[in-house]
Write an enzyme that holds these catalytic residues in place. Structure first.
Site, mmCIF file in Angstrom:
data_model
loop_
_atom_site.group_PDB
_atom_site.id
_atom_site.type_symbol
_atom_site.label_atom_id
_atom_site.label_comp_id
_atom_site.label_asym_id
_atom_site.label_seq_id
_atom_site.Cartn_x
_atom_site.Cartn_y
_atom_site.Cartn_z
ATOM 1 N N TRP A 46 0.848 -1.201 0.000
ATOM 2 C CA TRP A 46 0.000 0.000 0.000
ATOM 3 C C TRP A 46 0.874 1.237 0.000
ATOM 4 C CZ3 TRP A 46 -2.984 -4.134 0.600
ATOM 5 C CH2 TRP A 46 -4.346 -4.022 0.311
ATOM 6 N N ASP A 50 -10.829 5.874 4.989
ATOM 7 C CA ASP A 50 -11.864 5.390 4.081
ATOM 8 C C ASP A 50 -13.307 5.724 4.452
ATOM 9 O OD1 ASP A 50 -9.503 4.257 3.282
ATOM 10 O OD2 ASP A 50 -10.168 2.182 3.485
ATOM 11 N N GLU A 97 -3.634 -2.440 14.266
ATOM 12 C CA GLU A 97 -3.928 -1.511 13.170
ATOM 13 C C GLU A 97 -4.527 -0.212 13.725
ATOM 14 O OE1 GLU A 97 -6.794 -3.204 10.543
ATOM 15 O OE2 GLU A 97 -6.608 -1.620 9.027
#
Ligand code: 2M8
Length: 453
Positions: free
Chosen positions: A54, A190, A425
């Site tokens: 990414w 997102d 995360e």
């Protein structure tokens, strides 16, 4: 004003690492996380959820590698830029052909980028992510300034310039000198509440997902991830861009999602400051970069600052309006070292308010969304949880504006969070519990960076 976002001071040698002392075990476990995610020339964000490369993850991860294995830092960045498109865009995902196509949704078949003229031979997505790479390259170089690092910087420089040129020209849909993101995935945050309004205008039915299989909810709790309706809209926006061959001409007339994001554009501005420093190291002219940085900073203030709320908001180019949510995106322009004093004060007031809780002593790092908002969701992805990369960026901004006590408070809370929960995360913004994937790349990398600081 003290400017340390893109420091000019003598770099500290990579050897200066906390090998012993209070944080020795934490340091080792972060390093082991990076080692575990290393994949021949890059680092995967997560072995389960994100088994490819990414874009902005690689930038943050390179900063961490610079502390423990500088060669990997440069490999991380150069492997990503090997997949740069001819028009200068740096794709947000570079797919590893050795990983089964079904391991991640949407995979290479869905994007179909290898069929696009100007795309590289390797499969990629057609979107971009926040351009934090020049900043990362400069930080990596500062951490480990060997002659090989200078050579790597020299090779990277024209590619970083091309990345900026792409964003500043083809993505200047609003015509005011800022780049528009064409998908919430491009923002990196997102499902932030910042995108709720522009995304609600995208026609989509949850039923389209019957044709696909979401892989993320195989590895993470569905309640911690975007909803099916969010995904239906993500698919609809990609489908529109893909149908136009990922071309940017005419976006204003046809594309369903077009937003100027404060974090994305602040990153684009600070990249010019970093490029000015890099230019000084590689015998290029820093002048144009300084001019670009000043122009972008002025445009960020002019277009995205709302005096009524005292913070920055994304501008929806389809309606012309600022989106109302007060999210952590609004604090990101602090990373611009030449942000005017009025906006610096306003952002500090916002950050230290009950909404975000920044303080010289704080229990938890900043959440991704306003804690007092009715739609604050402490478990769901970018709608409340704390993330290391955004906290790292805000900390850089605090240092850039001489806010050392607040930066120290934020640093201590970031370290304690990962020390207690591990390299997750994201994190519950109140309890500090680890969420999403364990063994997450940028959490480990940026922990190394704040520990070494
Ligand atoms: C998340 O985004 C991807 C799509 O790009 C996903 O949810 O599948 C975001 O947190 C993004 O910022 C991040 O770069 C990516 C990989 O860590 O995951």
């Amino acid at each position: 004003m003290v400017n340390r976002t893109v420091p000019s001071a003598e770099p500290s040698p990579a050897a200066a690492r906390p090998a012993g002392g209070r944080y020795a075990r934490l340091w080792q476990s972060a390093r082991a996380t990076l080692d575990g995610n290393w994949e021949h020339d890059h680092t995967v964000p997560s072995r389960t959820l994100y088994p490819h490369q990414w874009s902005w993850d690689s930038a943050f991860i390179a900063i961490g590698w610079a502390h423990v294995d500088p060669e990997r830092a440069w490999s991380e960045l150069s492997s990503l830029f090997d997949a740069q498109w001819r028009d200068g865009r740096v794709p947000h995902i570079v797919f590893n052909p050795a990983v089964p196509a079904t391991a991640y949704f949407p995979g290479p078949v869905f994007w179909a980028c290898t069929e696009v003229v100007g795309a590289p031979a390797v499969a990629t997505s057609g979107l971009v992510q926040p351009p934090v790479h020049a900043l990362a390259a400069w930080h990596a170089y500062q951490r480990a300034p060997a002659p090989q690092a200078r050579d790597a910087l020299r090779r990277l420089y024209p590619r970083l310039v091309a990345q900026q040129r792409y964003l500043a020209t083809r993505r200047d849909v609003g015509g005011a000198g800022l780049a528009a993101v064409v998908h919430p995935w491009e923002s990196g945050l997102d499902n932030s509440p910042a995108w709720d309004d522009p995304l609600a205008a995208v026609p989509a039915e949850e039923s389209v997902l019957r044709a696909y299989r979401r892989r993320d909810i195989v590895h993470a709790a569905a309640a911690h991830r975007p909803t099916d309706l969010d995904y239906a809209r993500y698919v609809a926006v990609v489908t529109a861009y893909r149908a136009a061959g990922y071309r940017d001409e005419g976006l204003a007339d046809r594309h369903p999602f077009l937003v100027e994001c404060p974090l994305f554009n602040a990153a684009m501005g600070v990249a010019e400051h970093a490029l000015a420093r890099i230019a000084g190291e590689v015998d290029a002219d820093p002048g144009p970069h300084r001019e670009n940085a000043a122009r972008i900073t002025a445009a960020v203030v002019d277009r995205l600052y709302d005096p009524a709320t005292g913070t920055f908001h994304p501008r929806d180019l389809r309606t012309g309006r600022l989106t109302p949510a007060r999210t952590v995106l609004g604090l990101a322009p602090l990373i611009l070292p030449d942000l005017p004093a009025r906006q610096v004060e306003a952002v500090l007031a916002e950050a230290t308010s009950a909404r975000f809780g920044l303080a010289a002593r704080m229990d938890r790092p900043l959440p991704s969304h306003d804690r007092t908002a009715t739609d604050f969701e402490p478990l769901r992805y970018w709608r409340g949880p704390s993330w290391m990369n955004v906290n790292w960026l805000v900390r850089q901004g605090l240092l850039a504006h001489g806010q050392d006590r607040l930066a120290a408070g934020l640093r201590a809370s970031m370290i304690e969070l990962v020390e207690t929960a591990g390299c997750h995360e994201y994190f519950h913004p109140e309890t500090g519990a680890g969420l999403g994937s364990a063994g997450f790349g940028w959490t480990a990398a940026l922990l190394l960076d704040v520990l070494a600081d």
